[in-house]
Enzyme design. Structure first.
Site, mmCIF file in Angstrom:
data_model
loop_
_atom_site.group_PDB
_atom_site.id
_atom_site.type_symbol
_atom_site.label_atom_id
_atom_site.label_comp_id
_atom_site.label_asym_id
_atom_site.label_seq_id
_atom_site.Cartn_x
_atom_site.Cartn_y
_atom_site.Cartn_z
ATOM 1 N N SER A 143 0.834 -1.196 0.000
ATOM 2 C CA SER A 143 0.000 0.000 0.000
ATOM 3 C C SER A 143 0.871 1.250 0.000
ATOM 4 O O SER A 143 1.995 1.242 0.523
ATOM 5 C CB SER A 143 -0.904 0.022 1.235
ATOM 6 O OG SER A 143 -1.574 1.268 1.349
ATOM 7 N N TYR A 155 -2.514 -0.594 10.439
ATOM 8 C CA TYR A 155 -2.600 -1.090 9.062
ATOM 9 C C TYR A 155 -1.322 -0.764 8.298
ATOM 10 O O TYR A 155 -0.752 -1.619 7.610
ATOM 11 C CB TYR A 155 -3.807 -0.481 8.360
ATOM 12 C CG TYR A 155 -3.924 -0.819 6.890
ATOM 13 C CD1 TYR A 155 -4.358 -2.076 6.475
ATOM 14 C CD2 TYR A 155 -3.599 0.126 5.915
ATOM 15 C CE1 TYR A 155 -4.464 -2.386 5.128
ATOM 16 C CE2 TYR A 155 -3.704 -0.178 4.558
ATOM 17 C CZ TYR A 155 -4.139 -1.432 4.180
ATOM 18 O OH TYR A 155 -4.235 -1.726 2.846
#
Length: 253
Positions: A143, A155
């Site tokens: 990501s 995350y």
């Protein structure tokens, strides 16, 4: 980029980026194992779409973060491959928790994120490595939050770990000719980013992206297909930001 005669496993392939990857690899000729966690209906739809387009795929269930998930996936994969090896592994499955900021995240939430986003790709890769021939391909989906800051600290930490996993694994598997690379999507229209459909959401992103729009799953799938192909044989240990030019500077005329 022909993948005729190749096999592939795409985790989290029942929807979003994973589904687009499965469809693209199948379109290029690969036989694709469509992994899913709990959404059997969506996984079957992915397989049906691939079949309708003339491709070859089968679904494999395994809920990451639960006991025996890796074993279950491996057994289903081997059964579906029917004696063939595994040429391509795409570690795409991941979860997101909107309450994982420094003031909100709990040990239980963090453990769940680690289980699915870090431990699953690590131990799945370990388990299937004997099936992967020399010259195989491994692609990890990370990501953009590994290079720009968001409040979603837990995350982001899991995706940062995945980037390290890529570099280390690429060094380890280099002697076998197995390439390992990371694709890091920018702001992409998936179930994690439903806010893009809110009024003004897409316009806000367009103002931050050099190419003037947010990403689609197919944009990411096409890049992963490159890494899975022979054309990418001399690229390993890399993390490719696939984001349309996110935050390159003000979009002035």
């Amino acid at each position: 980029m022909s993948l005729t005669g190749k096999t592939a496993l795409v985790t989290g392939a029942s929807r979003g980026i994973g589904r687009a990857v499965a469809e693209r690899l199948a379109a290029d000729g690969a036989r694709v194992a469509v992994h899913y966690g709990t959404n059997e209906t969506a996984a079957k739809e992915t397989v049906e779409v691939i079949a309708a387009a003339g491709g070859d795929a089968f679904a494999v269930p395994a809920e990451f973060g639960t006991d025996g998930a890796i074993d279950a996936l491996y057994d289903g994969l081997v059964a579906g491959l029917d004696g063939a090896g595994l040429d391509i592994l795409v570690n795409n499955a991941a979860i997101f928790d909107s309450a994982d900021g420094i003031h909100d995240v709990t040990p239980e939430q963090f453990d769940r994120l680690i289980e699915v986003n870090v431990k699953a790709p690590l131990f799945l890769t370990q388990r299937v490595l004997p099936l992967i021939p020399d010259g195989g391909r491994i692609v990890n989906v990370s990501s953009g939050v590994t290079w720009f800051a968001t409040r979603d600290i837990a995350y982001g930490m899991t995706k940062g770990a995945l980037n390290v996993f890529t570099r280390s694994l690429a060094r380890t598997l280099g002697p076998r000719g197995i390439t390992v690379n990371t694709v890091s999507p920018g702001i992409t229209e998936t179930d994690m980013n439903t806010w893009l459909q809110e009024p003004g959401g897409a316009a806000r992103v367009a103002a931050m992206v050099a190419l003037g729009r947010h990403g689609q799953s197919a944009d990411i799938a096409d890049v992963i297909a490159f890494f899975a192909s022979d054309e990418a044989r001399w690229v390993t240990g890399e993390a490719l930001e696939t984001n349309g030019g996110l935050w390159l500077g003000p979009n002035d005329d």
